[in-house]
Design a protein around this motif. Sequence first.
Motif, PDB file in Angstrom:
ATOM      1  N   ALA A 128      63.262 -92.587  68.205  1.00  0.00           N
ATOM      2  CA  ALA A 128      63.057 -92.353  66.459  1.00  0.00           C
ATOM      3  C   ALA A 128      63.243 -93.307  66.172  1.00  0.00           C
ATOM      4  N   PHE A 129      63.003 -93.973  64.612  1.00  0.00           N
ATOM      5  CA  PHE A 129      62.881 -94.714  64.099  1.00  0.00           C
ATOM      6  C   PHE A 129      63.073 -94.796  62.792  1.00  0.00           C
ATOM      7  N   VAL A 130      63.257 -95.788  61.726  1.00  0.00           N
ATOM      8  CA  VAL A 130      62.671 -95.179  60.509  1.00  0.00           C
ATOM      9  C   VAL A 130      62.054 -96.618  59.798  1.00  0.00           C
ATOM     10  N   PHE A 131      61.911 -96.202  58.659  1.00  0.00           N
ATOM     11  CA  PHE A 131      60.822 -96.380  57.605  1.00  0.00           C
ATOM     12  C   PHE A 131      61.218 -96.307  56.712  1.00  0.00           C
ATOM     13  N   GLY A 132      61.925 -97.384  55.531  1.00  0.00           N
ATOM     14  CA  GLY A 132      61.896 -97.466  54.243  1.00  0.00           C
ATOM     15  C   GLY A 132      63.419 -96.374  54.315  1.00  0.00           C
ATOM     16  N   ALA A 133      63.712 -96.440  55.427  1.00  0.00           N
ATOM     17  CA  ALA A 133      64.721 -95.678  54.698  1.00  0.00           C
ATOM     18  C   ALA A 133      64.953 -93.926  55.018  1.00  0.00           C
ATOM     19  N   MET A 134      63.418 -93.969  55.656  1.00  0.00           N
ATOM     20  CA  MET A 134      63.258 -92.257  56.128  1.00  0.00           C
ATOM     21  C   MET A 134      63.300 -92.691  57.379  1.00  0.00           C
ATOM     22  N   ARG A 135      62.977 -91.232  58.099  1.00  0.00           N
ATOM     23  CA  ARG A 135      63.181 -90.703  60.137  1.00  0.00           C
ATOM     24  C   ARG A 135      62.103 -90.745  60.361  1.00  0.00           C
ATOM     25  N   LEU A 136      61.923 -91.474  61.177  1.00  0.00           N
ATOM     26  CA  LEU A 136      59.931 -91.310  61.852  1.00  0.00           C
ATOM     27  C   LEU A 136      60.731 -90.401  62.893  1.00  0.00           C
ATOM     28  N   ASP A 137      60.524 -89.287  62.782  1.00  0.00           N
ATOM     29  CA  ASP A 137      60.938 -88.527  64.740  1.00  0.00           C
ATOM     30  C   ASP A 137      59.496 -88.597  64.986  1.00  0.00           C
ATOM     31  N   LEU A 138      59.465 -89.976  66.429  1.00  0.00           N
ATOM     32  CA  LEU A 138      58.560 -90.377  66.807  1.00  0.00           C
ATOM     33  C   LEU A 138      58.683 -89.431  67.917  1.00  0.00           C
ATOM     34  N   THR A 139      58.810 -87.997  67.979  1.00  0.00           N
ATOM     35  CA  THR A 139      58.273 -86.888  69.209  1.00  0.00           C
ATOM     36  C   THR A 139      57.239 -85.958  68.225  1.00  0.00           C
ATOM     37  N   LEU A 140      56.871 -86.152  67.262  1.00  0.00           N
ATOM     38  CA  LEU A 140      56.073 -85.937  66.339  1.00  0.00           C
ATOM     39  C   LEU A 140      53.888 -85.787  66.707  1.00  0.00           C
ATOM     40  N   PRO A 141      54.890 -86.935  67.321  1.00  0.00           N
ATOM     41  CA  PRO A 141      53.274 -87.932  67.499  1.00  0.00           C
ATOM     42  C   PRO A 141      53.122 -87.557  68.453  1.00  0.00           C
ATOM     43  N   GLU A 142      51.003 -87.918  69.110  1.00  0.00           N
ATOM     44  CA  GLU A 142      51.002 -87.716  70.118  1.00  0.00           C
ATOM     45  C   GLU A 142      50.951 -89.048  70.900  1.00  0.00           C
TER      46      GLU A 142
END
Length: 507
Positions: free
Chosen positions: A72-86
């Motif tokens: 996971a990471f953050v973009f513009g103080a929003m969570r990026l769930d990096l388990t979602l993309p292929e």
Amino acid sequence: MEDVVIAGAGPNGLMLACELALAGIRPLVLERLPEPTEENRANGLVGQVVRLLDRRGLHDRLAGPIGPPAPAFVFGAMRLDLTLPERNSLHILGVPQRRVAAMLADRAAELGVEIRRGHEVTGLVQDADAVTLDLTGPDGPGRLTTRYVVGADGGRSITRKLAGIGFPGVTEDRTLSLTANATVPAEFVDPASGGLKVPGHGVIPPFFHYRTETGLFVYAPFPTGPLVTTVEWTDAEEPADEPAMTLEDQRASIERVLGFALPIGPPEGDGPHLLRRLRGRNTRLADRFRDGRVLLVGDAAHVHSAIGGPGLNLGLQDAVGLGWKLAAELHGWAPAGLLDTYESERRPVAERVVMHTQAQSALIAPGRDVTALRELFGELLRLPSTVQHVADLMSGADVRYEPGTDHPLDGRWAPDLVLADGTRLAELTRTARPLLLDFTGSLGEELRGWTERVDLVSGQAEVDATALLIRPDGYVAWASGSAEPDDAERKALRAALERWFGAAVDM
Ligand SMILES: Cc1cc2nc3c(=O)[nH]c(=O)nc-3n(C[C@H](O)[C@H](O)[C@H](O)COP(=O)(O)OP(=O)(O)OC[C@H]3O[C@@H](n4cnc5c(N)ncnc54)[C@H](O)[C@@H]3O)c2cc1C
């Protein structure tokens, strides 16, 4: 006369020095500070740069073998769930900038690079053949000539100014960012996540950028001790003679941002401990990365908000993009226009970083309209394709230099493949030599005339290609998907060899 002088021994200047030395050129590095700085800026590296360090054997020196991408990471103080993309290629390496710079200085010294500390570049004049630099050093003023000079001297680059290269952009003066090493009483720490339990806010996850209507709060529990950051927006003028920041300033700012007086205390341990107040934000991009014999890398070429930590991903890859091309020019075999591709390839990448840091800064700003925008953006970030897009943007995986064929890997950064004998590509690229990976067993003949400059690697690997020509910076210069490349493909391979590595040498 020197071949190359690099002004500035920050991380990007040092990386360039290592790359030039690997390519057989010994640059001279001039650094105005007498000792490496204690100032710490970056707390980590984000994106493709982590894999790049691995490809030079430098990741091991900082943190042992490379791990998997971040979940996971953050973009513009929003969570990026990096388990979602292929695909997920967003690596993160949590090391302080001064350790990165120290590691690179050691590596440069090992490779025979001279770093002259306490020497400041003060003047620059160039003609068709050379650049003359004025310096001040421990023994007073001096002068030297060099065939090329690279300004790696940071955002306020004197090299850029003396070369007359413009630095257009915006200076925004409303943000006030405070960062402090501090302790937080145990009752506020959430043992499960390592984040903070703050009344009225639930659990704020560790390292997360947490936005409220009045600002941004980050709690980063590093192994060396927690770091607390706030960002606020203010119309107040910067006070004249503002006193040095105190922990009390940080406490008050947290209270304004969270609406809760979090009782932070002084940091533990010997330090050095950070208490940093930054006002405003510069977003600027050099209008040229080259003027004759003067080139720019890193912050000298671009500055932007530090949000999301993209600075060294951009700058260190500038250095690696420039090093082999400048070395080729100095060795005398560079094809016409090679050095100019440094700017045509790297400036658009910098433009994208400028774009996404500005977009992120807009997303964390106060205001109901921004809150609404975030709600919509948050919905989009539940879509795997959007997360993929944003993660590729942040890692740099979306960069594609001008391809010479229509193979999907041409122009892209070469994938992390592993040969059948277990050798990783990252082990083959440590010398920074161009490589022809030939899984067809039939292309060696095409390398005739380039064997001094390009290494042939045969074998097998699980990758969507049967052959790849890889440049020293890791980008694919030609690719094939055919088991037996035909005459047209072979011709395209020879054209790519010539385009990037110069005319064939008669053997
Ligand atoms: C608060 C903050 C947090 C950041 N966080 C991150 C992060 O988490 N991740 C990330 O990747 N990036 C981050 N960055 C960005 C990163 O710190 C910069 O991109 C990086 O320092 C740029 O390196 P550089 O080598 O180009 O320039 P610098 O690090 O600025 O180095 C330039 C060097 O040149 C020397 N110099 C200057 N003028 C002269 C001269 N005339 N002659 C000789 N030497 C000279 C200076 O002394 C200095 O050593 C952050 C930046 C800030 C301000």
